[in-house]
Design a protein around this motif. Structure first.
Motif, PDB file in Angstrom:
ATOM      1  N   GLN A 125      10.210   0.860   2.372  1.00  0.00           N
ATOM      2  CA  GLN A 125       8.943   1.120   3.080  1.00  0.00           C
ATOM      3  C   GLN A 125       8.441   2.508   3.073  1.00  0.00           C
ATOM      4  OE1 GLN A 125       6.820  -1.387   3.892  1.00  0.00           O
ATOM      5  NE2 GLN A 125       8.283  -2.902   3.222  1.00  0.00           N
ATOM      6  N   TRP A 169     -10.685   9.353   9.476  1.00  0.00           N
ATOM      7  CA  TRP A 169     -10.064   8.558   8.495  1.00  0.00           C
ATOM      8  C   TRP A 169      -9.000   9.222   8.342  1.00  0.00           C
ATOM      9  CZ3 TRP A 169      -9.189  10.433   3.293  1.00  0.00           C
ATOM     10  CH2 TRP A 169      -9.841  11.427   3.106  1.00  0.00           C
ATOM     11  N   VAL A 170      -7.908   8.558   7.888  1.00  0.00           N
ATOM     12  CA  VAL A 170      -6.591   9.243   7.383  1.00  0.00           C
ATOM     13  C   VAL A 170      -5.998   8.786   6.380  1.00  0.00           C
ATOM     14  CG1 VAL A 170      -6.244   9.697   9.941  1.00  0.00           C
ATOM     15  CG2 VAL A 170      -5.624   7.468   8.962  1.00  0.00           C
ATOM     16  N   VAL A 171      -4.755   9.092   6.017  1.00  0.00           N
ATOM     17  CA  VAL A 171      -4.047   8.313   4.709  1.00  0.00           C
ATOM     18  C   VAL A 171      -3.940   7.073   4.937  1.00  0.00           C
ATOM     19  CG1 VAL A 171      -2.017   8.831   3.587  1.00  0.00           C
ATOM     20  CG2 VAL A 171      -3.083  10.903   4.277  1.00  0.00           C
ATOM     21  N   GLU A 172      -3.533   6.756   6.039  1.00  0.00           N
ATOM     22  CA  GLU A 172      -3.311   4.933   6.375  1.00  0.00           C
ATOM     23  C   GLU A 172      -4.429   4.133   6.097  1.00  0.00           C
ATOM     24  OE1 GLU A 172       0.261   7.581   7.338  1.00  0.00           O
ATOM     25  OE2 GLU A 172      -2.116   7.670   8.252  1.00  0.00           O
ATOM     26  N   THR A 173      -5.665   4.885   6.359  1.00  0.00           N
ATOM     27  CA  THR A 173      -6.946   3.976   6.330  1.00  0.00           C
ATOM     28  C   THR A 173      -6.910   2.883   5.192  1.00  0.00           C
ATOM     29  OG1 THR A 173      -8.042   5.642   7.279  1.00  0.00           O
ATOM     30  CG2 THR A 173      -9.332   4.017   6.180  1.00  0.00           C
ATOM     31  N   THR A 174      -7.218   1.624   5.601  1.00  0.00           N
ATOM     32  CA  THR A 174      -7.217   0.788   4.439  1.00  0.00           C
ATOM     33  C   THR A 174      -8.572   0.424   3.827  1.00  0.00           C
ATOM     34  OG1 THR A 174      -7.874  -0.960   5.995  1.00  0.00           O
ATOM     35  CG2 THR A 174      -5.551  -0.576   6.006  1.00  0.00           C
ATOM     36  N   PRO A 193       0.694  -1.142  -0.116  1.00  0.00           N
ATOM     37  CA  PRO A 193       0.001  -0.114   0.178  1.00  0.00           C
ATOM     38  C   PRO A 193       0.751   1.206  -0.282  1.00  0.00           C
ATOM     39  CG  PRO A 193      -0.064  -0.943   2.334  1.00  0.00           C
ATOM     40  CD  PRO A 193       0.654  -1.858   1.380  1.00  0.00           C
ATOM     41  N   MET A 194       0.509   2.224  -1.101  1.00  0.00           N
ATOM     42  CA  MET A 194       1.487   3.180  -1.112  1.00  0.00           C
ATOM     43  C   MET A 194       0.545   4.484  -0.707  1.00  0.00           C
ATOM     44  SD  MET A 194       2.986   2.418  -4.647  1.00  0.00           S
ATOM     45  CE  MET A 194       1.628   1.568  -5.033  1.00  0.00           C
ATOM     46  N   ASN A 195      -0.522   4.447  -0.111  1.00  0.00           N
ATOM     47  CA  ASN A 195      -1.431   5.354   0.495  1.00  0.00           C
ATOM     48  C   ASN A 195      -1.112   6.946  -0.172  1.00  0.00           C
ATOM     49  OD1 ASN A 195      -2.033   3.849   2.715  1.00  0.00           O
ATOM     50  ND2 ASN A 195       0.028   4.050   3.419  1.00  0.00           N
ATOM     51  N   GLU A 234     -10.988  -1.246   5.832  1.00  0.00           N
ATOM     52  CA  GLU A 234     -11.798  -0.419   6.542  1.00  0.00           C
ATOM     53  C   GLU A 234     -12.874   0.345   5.736  1.00  0.00           C
ATOM     54  OE1 GLU A 234      -8.787   1.172  10.066  1.00  0.00           O
ATOM     55  OE2 GLU A 234      -8.105   1.407   7.979  1.00  0.00           O
ATOM     56  N   LYS A 262      -8.787  10.285  -0.784  1.00  0.00           N
ATOM     57  CA  LYS A 262      -8.044   9.001  -0.873  1.00  0.00           C
ATOM     58  C   LYS A 262      -9.097   7.961  -1.382  1.00  0.00           C
ATOM     59  CE  LYS A 262      -5.754   5.337   1.230  1.00  0.00           C
ATOM     60  NZ  LYS A 262      -5.127   4.751   2.384  1.00  0.00           N
TER      61      LYS A 262
END
Length: 409
Positions: A324, A136-141, A62-64, A144, A248
């Protein structure tokens, strides 16, 4: 391994150098004399003969991405895609408004031509617009997002129509909830809560995934909310435009990636890695040429209604931490598809092979899209792996190197 005996030809090089030196009325240097005495063995080795590519793999990375300039919405080919959006700037001076003050309120979206799925028949796109009520944030998958963990379960408005596929597709206008707009104005005025925006969530009856302009593209084309209201403070009718400020995209497939292929898969965030073992080449050899060739399996590759990518990118990182963190690679290369062929060739990875040769002879290259737009889209390129039964389709590395030897005295 092939030993190409070019001793005579290579021995001519220092002689030519000596001739040039003497033509300048200079005496030959001791270095020049020593070179004349040296000989060079030139070797050509490839991974068909020596297992220099000992492992390869495809993995989820995941590159977000945020504010990529595009978003994907819909369901097709066992893939679903949606987007979360926050708008701004929301003024803090409109907390006094009520719903009756709002004359109109609409969400405006601009579709693009790129689409995956049934673009030749129905072109049917279906999605709901949900209010986000949690963080919700940039890292939210993607998991989710599609579990509905941060938006209300019922949409306050929906879209379900066929998209007229043409060069410039008509904008989509949807009525936006006046009560949500008023709630946002009051929260902003009181600084009482964070405004998390909305989510565009695909519905099961959708037959395509369509690309839209997103935050990061021009203001006129990115999503926006247009509010026309009676301003009781000045007795006039005012217009407010809330632009997409943070987006996003989320894409997910339940179909597993083929374990026998090397796959790069845009919005689904898959990329491949090849592992090299060059310890069969003597340390500190002179690496003259290193060429890498991969073979595309077109039957498992696609790029929706656009053309397949003809260029891929290979990256080398000194350590996994840099990889990473998304830092710049130490080396990077481009592989181009040969005209009329399903071969992608990197004409020279000589620098990284030389680098590995000076250390422990081992390293890896990551393969991904060179085109950032393809990285955001749902394009897929699938290459034959090093385990392919047909050796002619396996990734192939060819290295030409030399070893300098002194003649017996």
């Amino acid at each position: 391994m092939k030993n190409i005996n070019l001793k005579a030809n290579f021995a001519l090089l220092p002689i030519i150098a000596l001739f040039l030196l003497m033509s300048c009325n200079e005496e030959p240097t001791p270095l020049g004399y020593s070179l004349v005495k040296d000989t060079v063995d030139l070797y050509a080795v490839n991974s068909d003969e020596v297992p220099m590519i000992y492992k390869d793999e495809t993995s989820y990375f995941p590159m977000n991405f945020i504010n990529s300039g595009l978003s994907l919405i819909g369901i097709a080919n066992d893939i679903k895609a949606g987007v979360a959006i926050r708008f701004g700037p929301i003024p803090d001076t409109l907390g006094y408004l009520s719903e009756s003050d709002i004359l109109s309120c609409e969400l405006v979206l601009h579709p693009q031509r790129y689409a995956l799925g049934d673009t030749s028949n129905t072109n049917f796109l279906s999605f709901g617009v949900h209010e986000n009520n949690k963080r919700w944030v940039v890292e939210t998958t993607p998991d989710e997002f599609f579990s509905g963990s941060f938006y209300k379960s019922e949409p306050f408005v929906s879209f379900a129509e066929s998209i007229n596929r043409k060069d410039t597709i008509d904008e989509i206008k949807l009525p936006f909830s006046k009560s949500i707009a008023i709630d946002w104005f009051k929260k902003q005025a009181s600084k009482s809560d964070t405004i998390w925006g909305i989510s565009l969530v695909p519905k099961l009856d959708s037959r395509i995934i369509n690309q839209f302009y997103g935050s990061g593209s021009s203001v006129e084309l990115a999503p926006y909310i247009k509010v026309i209201f009676n301003n009781s403070k000045n007795g006039k009718t005012d217009t407010l435009t809330l632009e997409s400020a943070l987006e996003k995209n989320f894409s997910k497939s339940n179909v597993p990636i083929e374990s026998d292929r090397l796959t790069i898969y845009g919005g689904l965030a898959y990329r491949s890695k090849l592992y090299f073992d060059l310890t069969s080449i003597p340390k500190f050899a002179g690496i003259h040429k290193a060429e890498l060739i991969l073979t595309l399996d077109e039957s498992k590759s696609f790029s929706a209604n656009s053309k397949l990518d003809t260029v891929v990118r290979f990256e080398y990182y000194k350590n996994s931490e840099d990889e990473q963190l998304g830092k710049s690679p130490t080396f990077y290369y481009f592989g181009s598809r040969e005209s009329g062929s399903n071969k992608y060739k990197v004409s020279s990875i000589t620098s990284v092979v030389s680098y590995w040769n000076r250390y422990d002879g081992k390293g890896s290259l990551i393969m991904t899209f060179d085109n950032s737009t393809s990285q955001y889209r749902l394009n897929k390129l699938s290459f034959y792996s090093s385990q392919e039964p047909d050796k002619s389709k396996r990734p192939k590395l060819v290295v030409i190197y030399s070893v300098l030897k002194l003649k017996d005295s």
